[in-house]
Each structure stands twice: as structure tokens, then as C-alpha cells.
Design a protein around this motif. Structure first.
Motif, short mmCIF file in Angstrom:
data_model
loop_
_atom_site.label_atom_id
_atom_site.label_comp_id
_atom_site.label_asym_id
_atom_site.label_seq_id
_atom_site.Cartn_x
_atom_site.Cartn_y
_atom_site.Cartn_z
N THR A 153 0.83 -1.15 -0.01
CA THR A 153 0.02 0.01 0.06
C THR A 153 0.90 1.33 0.27
O THR A 153 0.54 2.41 -0.90
N ASP A 154 2.05 1.42 0.89
CA ASP A 154 2.66 2.44 0.92
C ASP A 154 3.57 2.69 -0.50
O ASP A 154 3.65 3.71 -0.93
N ARG A 157 0.90 3.93 -3.03
CA ARG A 157 0.65 5.36 -2.90
C ARG A 157 1.81 6.24 -3.45
O ARG A 157 1.76 7.29 -4.20
N ARG A 161 2.02 9.03 -6.68
CA ARG A 161 2.68 10.27 -6.73
C ARG A 161 3.13 10.47 -7.96
O ARG A 161 3.25 11.58 -8.64
N TYR A 172 -0.34 14.84 -5.32
CA TYR A 172 -1.42 14.28 -4.32
C TYR A 172 -2.82 14.27 -5.13
O TYR A 172 -3.89 14.23 -4.75
N GLU A 175 -5.03 11.51 -3.82
CA GLU A 175 -5.14 11.28 -2.43
C GLU A 175 -6.56 11.96 -2.32
O GLU A 175 -7.42 12.32 -2.89
N PRO A 182 -7.43 4.36 0.43
CA PRO A 182 -7.63 3.51 -0.92
C PRO A 182 -8.05 2.15 -0.20
O PRO A 182 -7.71 1.45 0.72
N TYR A 283 -3.95 -1.97 -5.92
CA TYR A 283 -4.20 -0.71 -5.10
C TYR A 283 -5.49 0.13 -5.84
O TYR A 283 -5.19 0.28 -7.12
#
Ligand SMILES: N=C(N)NCCCC[C@H](N)C(=O)O
Ligand SMILES: O=C(O)CCC(=O)C(=O)O
Ligand SMILES: [Fe+2]
Length: 332
Positions: A153-154, A157, A161, A172, A175, A182, A283
């Protein structure tokens, strides 16, 4: 927008990850180069390999080793966590139970979904309410997978970006209301070796696109089985590269990008004499997000390519799109 690509590019995302918490990341030379590569890969193939992702190779391997151990168990054991409607379509499915475009697939799997609070899926998503069914055997499988999922997940993300910058937006864009909370899906997959015992289909997973934003695939080393379709309809091999993820674009990112990026068709054929596992992490946007082309992409698409201006990209609510797919993946 997928072109006639012949191979899938490799992107070292470490310069992006080094700056991904800096609001000025878009001005960094290293980030700019990664963003250029992401944009090229996403416009030309919709697929790329990711290295320099920071997830230890030992963890990628442990996940696959323990997954082999699970699928080696007898059916009686695996079926203790059998997928069913009351479990929110989570759990184990045997070979030929998952269906792609009406044809049963030659794979077995465990399906997992992010657990939302009861009621948080709304009316359409209600069928996904439930708890993930993790095997007790091999030991600590749940703990390992939960840690792995958090890392994916990290990483996703942070790659998003870079993709947001590649689309000409702020880092962003994906986001907040779009994908700040998410949703995720994980499929733990096993593909029997040849010759199949009960083989009515040679295809491990039929041609499909993924449903959300971005997929991180951790595939078995040493077996060529994943294939990706290019614009001229040719199937291109995506061979395993140890320590990397295969990354691809899902249907929601196609919409956000107004079709600049394609959710590329892919399939799996395990023609080898070895059992193949893979773990796919998907994701996604927030569950209820209504997805439509970003303004920056509407303008950009109009200017860059006349042909694409007229190309209609359908909008969708992610959760509805997912549920529509899940309901056609099984016959109960
Ligand atoms: N969550 C995702 N993306 N899953 C992809 C599964 C693809 C195969 C499925 N039977 C299908 O037909 O879609
Ligand atoms: O097993 C693989 O290599 C790919 C699986 C896949 O495409 C999927 O589950 O969506
Ligand atoms: Fe897929």
C-alpha cells in the motif's frame, strides 16, 4: 493509447521514493527522470517492472515460498477457508472455479479484500462485507501477508505520486477524496504444472484488465507465463525478473487519465512443468469514489492527440465496478 511495444520497461523508482514526502518533489532532477519513464511506460505499454522499491527481496520470496506451502496442502485442508458469498467472496477457490469472460481458469486462489466496517460498503457493496479467511497452515501466514500488504500500500501510494506528476498534476491528485483511503484487493494465485489432471482449459487466467488504479505483481521466478497484449494484438511475454514487481494500470487509472494510459489486457499460461505461484496486490481508489477524467488530462489529451479527443472514456464508481466483476467471476 497502448502502442506497438515489444518489451516491458524497467523503472528504478528509488529516486522517486527518496523524495516522495517532499511537496516540491516535482522539481527534483531524479524524480523528474522517474516521472518521464513512468509516463513513457504508461502511455506505451501500461506495464512496467519496478526495481529500487525498498521492499526486501527476502520478503518477496518468503511470500511466494509460504504460498507454495499452502497450495501443496490437500484439498480438505485448503477448503477450510473456502470462498463463499456469506464470507464476502473472500477465501479459497479451487482450479476452474474462477471464470474469466465465461471460461473457467486453470488456477486456484485465495481472494482477500480490505475490510471496511459493516455498512461502509453501501448497498451495492454489501456482498463484500465479511472477514478475510487466512489459512492457519503454514503458520504465521496472516501476519506475513498483513505486513506485506501494508508495504504494498505504501509503495503504491508513492508510485501514484509519480504517476500524478506524469499526468501533469500535483503529486497528490490521487489522495483525499479520490484515493486517500485506498481500497485494496489481493489475489494469492497458484497455477498447476502441465499436464493438468482435470484440464479442460490450458489458460491459467484468461485475458482481462485489472479493475483499479495500479497492480503490483510478485511473480514466481524462472517461469515465463504472464503475457501482455500490445496495440497490434500481439502477446508480449513479461518474464519474471527476480526482486522486481510487475506493475500495471487498472481501469480506474485509464478513466482518470482520459485514456492517455491504457489498462492493458494480460493473461497467464503456465506451460512449464513447475507449479507457479504469484501474488497480485491491487491498489484502488476509495471504495465509493466516482471516477472521471481529470481536468488536466482532458486538456492534455485534446492538445496532444486529436484522435484521442473523440475517444469516450466511461466514468464509473469504483465499488460498483468491482462488485460487477466479482459477481461474474463465480457461479454459485
Ligand atoms: N481484482 C482484480 N483485478 N482481479 C483480476 C482478476 C482477473 C480474472 C477475473 N476472473 C476477471 O475476469 O476479471
Ligand atoms: O499471475 C499472474 O501473473 C497475473 C495474475 C493477474 O493478472 C490477476 O490476478 O489479475
Ligand atoms: Fe490481472
Amino acid at each position: 493509447m497502448c502502442s506497438n511495444f515489444k518489451s516491458i520497461p524497467m523503472i528504478d523508482v528509488s529516486p522517486l521514493l527518496a523524495k516522495c514526502d517532499d511537496p516540491k518533489m516535482g522539481e527534483d532532477g531524479g524524480v523528474i527522470e522517474v516521472v518521464r519513464q513512468l509516463n513513457q511506460a504508461c502511455t506505451q505499454a501500461g506495464f512496467f517492472y519496478v526495481k529500487g522499491h525498498g521492499i526486501p527481496i527476502s520478503i518477496l520470496q518468503e511470500v511466494k515460498e509460504k504460498t507454495h506451502k499452502f497450495f501443496e496442502l490437500p484439498y480438505e485442508e485448503k477448503s477450510k477457508i473456502k470462498l463463499n458469498a456469506t464470507a464476502g467472496y473472500r477465501g479459497y477457490q479451487k482450479v476452474l472455479e474462477n471464470i474469466t469472460k465465461g471460461v473457467p481458469d486453470m488456477h486456484e486462489a485465495i481472494d482477500c479484500y480490505r475490510e471496511l466496517k459493516p455498512g461502509a460498503y453501501g448497498e451495492v457493496g454489501k456482498i463484500l462485507e465479511g472477514h478475510n479467511q487466512w489459512p492457519l497452515n503454514p503458520p504465521n501466514y496472516k501476519e506475513m501477508m498483513e505486513k506485506y500488504i501494508n508495504m504494498c500500500t505504501d509503495l503504491s501510494r508513492n508510485i501514484m505520486r509519480g504517476i500524478a506528476l506524469a499526468l501533469g498534476g500535483s503529486p497528490y491528485e490521487f489522495e483525499g477524496d479520490r484515493a486517500g483511503d485506498p481500497f485494496w484487493v489481493v489475489r494469492i494465485l497458484g497455477y498447476p504444472k502441465k499436464p493438468f489432471e482435470n484440464g479442460v482449459n490450458d489458460i491459467g487466467c484468461g485475458a482481462h484488465t485489472d479493475y483499479g488504479l495500479l497492480t503490483l505483481l510478485n511473480q514466481e521466478d524462472g517461469i515465463n507465463a504472464l503475457e501482455v497484449r500490445n496495440l497490434s494484438g500481439k502477446w508480449i511475454s513479461a518474464p519474471p525478473v527476480p526482486g522486481t514487481f510487475v506493475c500495471n494500470i487498472g481501469d480506474m487509472l485509464k478513466i482518470y487519465s482520459n485514456g492517455l494510459y491504457e489498462s492493458t489486457l494480460h493473461r497467464v499460461i503456465n506451460n512449464s512443468d513447475r507449479y507457479r505461484v504469484s501474488v497480485a496486490y491491487f491498489y484502488e481508489t476509495n471504495f465509493h469514489t466516482a471516477v472521471e477524467p481529470l481536468d488536466i488530462c482532458k486538456q492534455r489529451n485534446g492538445k496532444v492527440n486529436q484522435a484521442d479527443e473523440t475517444k469516450k472514456v466511461e466514468r464509473a464508481v469504483y465499488g460498483e465496478h468491482l462488485v460487477g466483476k466479482v459477481l461474474t467471476n463465480f457461479v454459485f
